[in-house]
Every structure is written in structure tokens, then in C-alpha cells.
Design an enzyme around this catalytic site. Structure first.
Site, PDB file in Angstrom:
ATOM      1  N   ASP A   1       0.827  -1.295   0.048  1.00  0.00           N
ATOM      2  CA  ASP A   1      -0.120  -0.216   0.061  1.00  0.00           C
ATOM      3  C   ASP A   1       0.615   1.287   0.140  1.00  0.00           C
ATOM      4  O   ASP A   1       1.832   1.209   0.008  1.00  0.00           O
ATOM      5  CB  ASP A   1      -1.106   0.060   1.173  1.00  0.00           C
TER       6      ASP A   1
ATOM      7  N   ASN B   1      -7.649  -2.864  14.396  1.00  0.00           N
ATOM      8  CA  ASN B   1      -8.861  -3.257  14.125  1.00  0.00           C
ATOM      9  C   ASN B   1      -8.819  -4.571  13.101  1.00  0.00           C
ATOM     10  O   ASN B   1      -9.984  -4.715  12.607  1.00  0.00           O
ATOM     11  CB  ASN B   1      -9.474  -2.096  13.562  1.00  0.00           C
TER      12      ASN B   1
ATOM     13  N   HIS C   1      -7.181  -4.688  10.216  1.00  0.00           N
ATOM     14  CA  HIS C   1      -6.783  -4.519   9.051  1.00  0.00           C
ATOM     15  C   HIS C   1      -5.447  -5.108   8.418  1.00  0.00           C
ATOM     16  O   HIS C   1      -4.566  -5.196   9.319  1.00  0.00           O
ATOM     17  CB  HIS C   1      -7.116  -2.848   8.461  1.00  0.00           C
TER      18      HIS C   1
ATOM     19  N   GLU D   1      -9.617  -2.017   5.358  1.00  0.00           N
ATOM     20  CA  GLU D   1     -10.269  -1.700   6.637  1.00  0.00           C
ATOM     21  C   GLU D   1     -11.512  -2.675   6.890  1.00  0.00           C
ATOM     22  O   GLU D   1     -11.933  -3.087   5.948  1.00  0.00           O
ATOM     23  CB  GLU D   1     -10.645  -0.022   6.831  1.00  0.00           C
TER      24      GLU D   1
HETATM   25  C1  GLP Z   1      -0.510   0.486   8.576  1.00  0.00           C
HETATM   26  C2  GLP Z   1      -0.097  -0.373   7.140  1.00  0.00           C
HETATM   27  C3  GLP Z   1      -0.340  -1.869   7.511  1.00  0.00           C
HETATM   28  C4  GLP Z   1       0.266  -2.230   8.700  1.00  0.00           C
HETATM   29  C5  GLP Z   1      -0.317  -1.501   9.920  1.00  0.00           C
HETATM   30  C6  GLP Z   1       0.284  -2.003  11.332  1.00  0.00           C
HETATM   31  O1  GLP Z   1      -1.869   0.674   8.575  1.00  0.00           O
HETATM   32  N1  GLP Z   1      -0.841   0.057   6.209  1.00  0.00           N
HETATM   33  O2  GLP Z   1       0.317  -2.481   6.433  1.00  0.00           O
HETATM   34  O3  GLP Z   1       0.192  -3.534   9.011  1.00  0.00           O
HETATM   35  O4  GLP Z   1      -0.312  -0.106   9.691  1.00  0.00           O
HETATM   36  O5  GLP Z   1       1.037  -1.134  11.559  1.00  0.00           O
HETATM   37  P1  GLP Z   1       2.448  -1.472  12.729  1.00  0.00           P
HETATM   38  O6  GLP Z   1       3.117  -2.611  12.517  1.00  0.00           O
HETATM   39  O7  GLP Z   1       3.210  -0.365  12.709  1.00  0.00           O
HETATM   40  O8  GLP Z   1       1.586  -1.728  13.895  1.00  0.00           O
END
Ligand code: GLP
Length: 244
Positions: free
Chosen positions: A67, A136, A138, A143
């Protein structure tokens, strides 16, 4: 779904790096699906160390990231293009021409997303997809929703994601409100999926994704249906799960 319990973030990162390294050793021209966020940084650090020691060669590897924020240029320090160079690509012997991140700088969402889908499909989809998980549930920026998404598409980020990701921005108002993300169907096309999670704030998402119903309300729960999915998570992230 295989669950590997680790003591902490460091242990999780080393084990995840081992799995990715094995993939690249067994298939040097692997297509890797990559993720951003705090979760994979330790994994990338470990892989970079092995690469510098000559133990893991990325010269023939191709990558596709999940993404990118919409509206950020590739050089914006908050962009995922920049994140990947800073945290991984600049430290390994990968050919940057073989690395791909959705083009958030293209305001034409339909064109940018369709182009990315064509590229991922032409590459034959990832051999291994690395995933983090949002609080959440995702994955990528898919989402919670009424339906599972399919291909790459433009999403409006939820308030909880904007808030969670605001720690990386100066002010919450600076967090982009939209992103381009690979869809859930594309993620499921990967031949192996490796999801990593660390910390108490992921405990509910991890419990729901492993033990909850398969539902687009927790996008990561779809991984229960994948034929080769490994979850590597630390004690804190697994604290709401039964010890098997
Ligand atoms: C973002 C990214 C996801 C990632 C998520 C969790 O929203 N788009 O790909 O898995 O955050 O991030 P973190 O690893 O910093 O908790």
C-alpha cells in the site's frame, strides 16, 4: 494456519527473517510482497545484516508493497516509497527497478490501482507475502467493511488507523485520509503468507484473526482460509489466545 509464539519483538523479527531468508535461498528470484509499519522494521534489519554478510542475496528478488498513502510524492519522508528505501532497500543488494509500491502520487486512483494490479499479476503474484495487522484487524489498508475487497483500490482510512499512524507524523491532521492498497483477494493469491504481530495493542486483532469468525469486519480473519499462512507473534500479541 500455523502459529509460532515468540518471547518478544526481537525474537519475532529474527524468526520472520529466517522464513523470508529461507524463501530467498530456495528461490533466488522470488517475488516478495512487503509491508510497512513498525512490525516489519526488525525483520528488515535482520535481513539486511544477513545480506551484508553474504548470507541472503536479493539481487534477483522482485518486491511488491501492499500500500501507499494517496497524495504523497515518492520522496516524501512519510511515504511508504521512502519508508522502504530507508528501512530496507538502501541496505540490501536489491535492484531498485525490481521494487514496486503503488503510485500514491498519481491522483487518478482508478489508473494507479489498475496499473498496479496488472504489474502484480504479470509478476505471477508473491511467493511470500509479509503482513502486519492493524489494531482493528486491517491488512494492508483493507479496513473493516461489509465485504472483502478484491484488487488494488483507493480507501478512506478509518479514524482508528489515522490515529494509530499519526505517531509517525508531526500532527494528526497531517496523516493522509486516503490510500491505495492491494485488495484482500490479491493478498490471498500469494503462495505463502507470513503475518507478524507484536505488543498488547494487537492482542484483540490477533485473537480475532486466528479464532474469530471469518468476516470482513476483521479483514485478517480471511487468512484462516489460506492454505499456507504462518503467524509469528510475541507473548503480548498472543496474550488473549489459548496456549496450545
Ligand atoms: C498500517 C499499514 C499496515 C500495517 C499496519 C500496522 O496501517 N498500512 O500494512 O500492517 O499499519 O502497523 P504497525 O506494524 O506499525 O503496527
Amino acid at each position: 494456519m500455523r502459529v509460532v509464539r515468540t518471547t518478544d519483538y526481537h525474537d519475532m523479527s529474527r524468526k520472520a527473517a529466517n522464513v523470508i531468508s529461507a524463501q530467498v535461498i530456495l528461490k533466488p528470484d522470488s517475488v516478495l510482497g512487503l509491508a510497512t509499519g513498525s512490525s516489519p522494521i526488525g525483520t528488515y534489519e535482520q535481513l539486511a545484516k544477513w545480506n551484508q554478510k553474504g548470507d541472503c542475496d536479493f539481487s534477483a528478488v522482485t518486491t511488491y508493497n501492499l500500500d501507499e498513502y494517496r497524495g504523497l510524492t515518492h520522496d516524501d519522508p512519510q511515504s511508504y516509497h521512502y519508508f522502504m528505501r530507508k528501512n530496507f532497500f538502501d541496505h540490501i543488494n536489491i535492484d531498485l527497478a525490481n521494487t514496486h509500491v503503488p503510485d500514491g502520487s498519481n491522483p487518478d486512483a482508478a489508473a494507479a490501482c489498475a496499473q498496479y494490479d496488472r504489474e502484480v499479476a504479470a509478476a505471477g503474484y508473491p511467493d511470500l507475502q509479509l503482513l502486519g495487522v492493524g489494531r482493528n484487524g486491517h491488512i494492508g489498508f483493507n479496513e473493516p467493511d461489509d465485504v472483502f475487497s478484491k484488487g488494488t483500490h483507493c480507501v478512506n482510512l478509518t479514524q482508528s488507523t489515522i490515529q494509530a499512524n499519526s505517531r509517525l507524523f508531526e500532527r494528526e491532521e497531517d496523516v493522509p485520509r486516503q490510500a491505495y492498497t492491494m485488495g484482500v483477494q490479491t493478498i490471498m493469491y500469494a503462495r505463502m503468507i507470513l503475518l507478524i504481530a507484536s505488543g498488547k495493542d494487537k492482542a484483540e486483532a490477533v485473537r480475532d484473526l486466528i479464532y474469530g469468525p471469518v468476516t470482513p469486519r476483521c479483514p485478517a480473519s480471511i487468512l484462516q482460509l489460506h492454505h499456507h499462512c504462518i503467524v509469528i507473534a510475541d507473548e503480548d500479541a498472543l496474550s488473549l489466545c489459548p496456549k496450545e
